[in-house]
Design an enzyme around this catalytic site. Structure first.
Site, PDB file in Angstrom:
ATOM      1  N   ASP A   1      -8.127  29.937 -52.618  1.00  0.00           N
ATOM      2  CA  ASP A   1      -7.627  29.007 -53.218  1.00  0.00           C
ATOM      3  C   ASP A   1      -8.232  29.179 -54.505  1.00  0.00           C
ATOM      4  OD1 ASP A   1      -6.725  26.603 -54.467  1.00  0.00           O
ATOM      5  OD2 ASP A   1      -7.439  25.287 -53.106  1.00  0.00           O
TER       6      ASP A   1
ATOM      7  N   ASP B   1      -1.907  29.048 -59.907  1.00  0.00           N
ATOM      8  CA  ASP B   1      -2.507  28.909 -58.898  1.00  0.00           C
ATOM      9  C   ASP B   1      -1.867  29.176 -57.716  1.00  0.00           C
ATOM     10  OD1 ASP B   1      -4.442  27.014 -57.099  1.00  0.00           O
ATOM     11  OD2 ASP B   1      -2.583  25.579 -57.146  1.00  0.00           O
TER      12      ASP B   1
END
Length: 489
Positions: free
Chosen positions: A171, A369
């Site tokens: 992440d 992201d």
């Protein structure tokens, strides 16, 4: 002779007019690319019938002892997290709706984290009672300051000594590393045995005055042991001891003394994975703790059973499309990129560049992201991009929207379709053409494809992983550059 002069001039003007008209039309020609409809629909069938037990990364890897330092270059296999999920879906549409619901929760988490940072909300201290943290402390809005998202891709890493292999979600919108630990007050189901600290010789709890404990957004102290908590936008959370452990990276060696959370009470959308590796820009992220000068990843299609790669300190690709990596003074986790706009079919979309810029308060900007699936754009920017695309697709059969998608098409019975090329434009003049499958995605197995962007009322926009698939995305942390290398996976 005099009479022929006006005719000559008229002929010249006529030729010039024809040339100008032809030249103008060539400038306005729409650039297109082909979407392979049949291949995309075939993958929707394969992912539903996939057996996770057949994937090689689930096997235990052998870790060799070798020296590991901040200049070490190494690579790990990277897989779509869908391969880990235990929950089975009866059809592809239900799988997509589940993904989109999870994705919306993640976006809310990222937005909440930014708002708290912009508003200068202080770090929070948990108040443990007896030997447990009160459940109500887990869901309060203040606690959501640690909201960082869940990620959608995973890799195998070793934890402890001797190392045990675990599937960990990756992440870039998160800093805290954590995994589920024995004994479990409450643990969700994961594909690997739960980590037992008693079986590791390098497990060491952090004291309450350790600098790593002080860097946590949400922490507490019990018997001079540091406690951590991370909460997510959908109510998921992890709570436990903050510790130091050895983390191993395939055959590249091991890094001693990595700070991570040993979660004894965990719940939520992490089903399958053992925990999370934070690749954000904060001090507690894995990238900062191993002092990586750069890292890169290649994301396979989320419906693919193949693997991509996660690389640290590797050489840059030669055909790199680069953009500025912008750091916020308010929040160090996120990787902001210098995006200036888009083009559709070769025509620049009229969007004020200010919509993608960060202001002095830390609001605005656009981040890259790997954990968010669908790219979110400020509503004004989204409307302009969508309208430009719709204007150039009058011959495609439109259909009703699905979930957060308002622009969808019926491609049933078609092996392929020609669609306008969509491109990102970055500060510095570089542009990146996206493959058609990175902005038109199937939402069922019957041929319904949707435009894979969505609006947001937040000041911050997000480039999601659907747009990044098949592209090697590299983060040059030393020189503050983000690079995109198409077809390098």
């Amino acid at each position: 002779m005099a009479a022929s002069k006006p005719f000559f001039l008229f002929s010249i003007l006529l030729l010039f007019s024809v040339f100008t008209s032809t030249f103008s039309r060539s400038l306005l020609e729409t650039t297109t690319t082909v979407l392979d409809v049949s291949s995309a629909l075939q993958q929707t069938q394969e992912i539903l019938s996939f057996d996770p037990e057949t994937v090689k990364p689930f096997a235990t890897e052998t870790i060799t002892e070798s020296s590991f330092n901040s200049s070490s270059s190494f690579s790990l296999p990277l897989h779509s997290r869908e391969l880990l999920r235990i929950i089975q879906h009866e059809d592809y549409k239900s799988l997509v709706l589940s993904r989109l619901e999870r994705d919306s929760a993640r976006v809310n988490s990222l937005v909440a984290k930014l708002q708290l940072a912009v508003n200068n909300v202080d770090k929070q201290q948990l108040k443990p009672v007896g030997t447990q943290i009160l459940p109500e402390d887990l869901t309060t809005p203040v606690v959501s300051g640690a909201s960082q998202g869940s990620g959608e891709y995973f890799s195998r890493v070793g934890v402890g000594s001797p190392p045990k292999q675990f599937s960990m979600v990756l992440d870039t919108g998160s800093d805290i590393n954590w995994l589920q630990c024995q004994p479990c007050t409450d643990c969700y189901q994961q594909s690997d045995p739960i980590f037992d600290p008693r079986a590791s010789s390098t497990y060491r709890p952090l004291s309450c005055n350790a600098p790593q404990c002080g860097s946590l957004d949400v922490s507490a102290c019990r018997a001079n042991r540091c406690l951590y908590q991370v909460s997510y936008g959908d109510g998921s959370y992890t709570v436990g001891e903050f510790v130091m452990e050895t983390v191993s990276f395939g055959n590249s060696g091991a890094m001693n003394g990595v700070a991570l959370g040993c979660g004894h009470d965990n719940e939520g959308l992490f089903v399958g994975a053992a925990g999370l590796l934070g690749l954000g820009g904060g001090s507690l992220s894995l990238t900062n703790q191993i002092k990586a000068k750069s890292f890169a990843y290649c994301l396979v299609d989320r419906d693919s059973t193949k693997s991509g790669t996660l690389e640290f300190n590797s050489a840059q690709a030669g055909d790199l499309v680069t953009a500025p990596l912008i750091r916020s003074k308010k929040i160090d986790t996120f990787y902001y990129v210098g995006l200036t706009g888009f083009s559709v079919g070769g025509h620049v979309v009229q969007i004020p560049p200010s919509l993608f810029q960060m202001d002095d308060s830390g609001a605005g900007g656009i981040i890259v992201d790997c954990g968010t699936a669908i790219t979110r754009l400020q509503t004004q920017a989204y409307n302009s991009l969508r309208d430009s695309f719709v204007k150039l697709t009058p011959n495609l059969k439109s259909t009703s929207g699905v979930a957060l998608f308002d622009t969808c098409y019926d491609f049933s019975g078609l092996p392929s379709v020609k669609v306008p090329t969509l491109s990102f434009h970055f500060a510095g003049g570089k542009s990146l053409d996206l493959p058609a499958k990175n902005y038109l995605i199937p939402v069922d197995s019957d041929g319904t494809f949707c435009f894979a962007f969505a609006p947001t009322t937040s000041s911050m926009s997000i480039i999601g992983n659907v747009q990044q698939q098949g592209t090697r995305v590299s983060f040059d942390l030393a020189n503050n550059r983000v690079g995109f290398s198409p077809n390098k996976c």
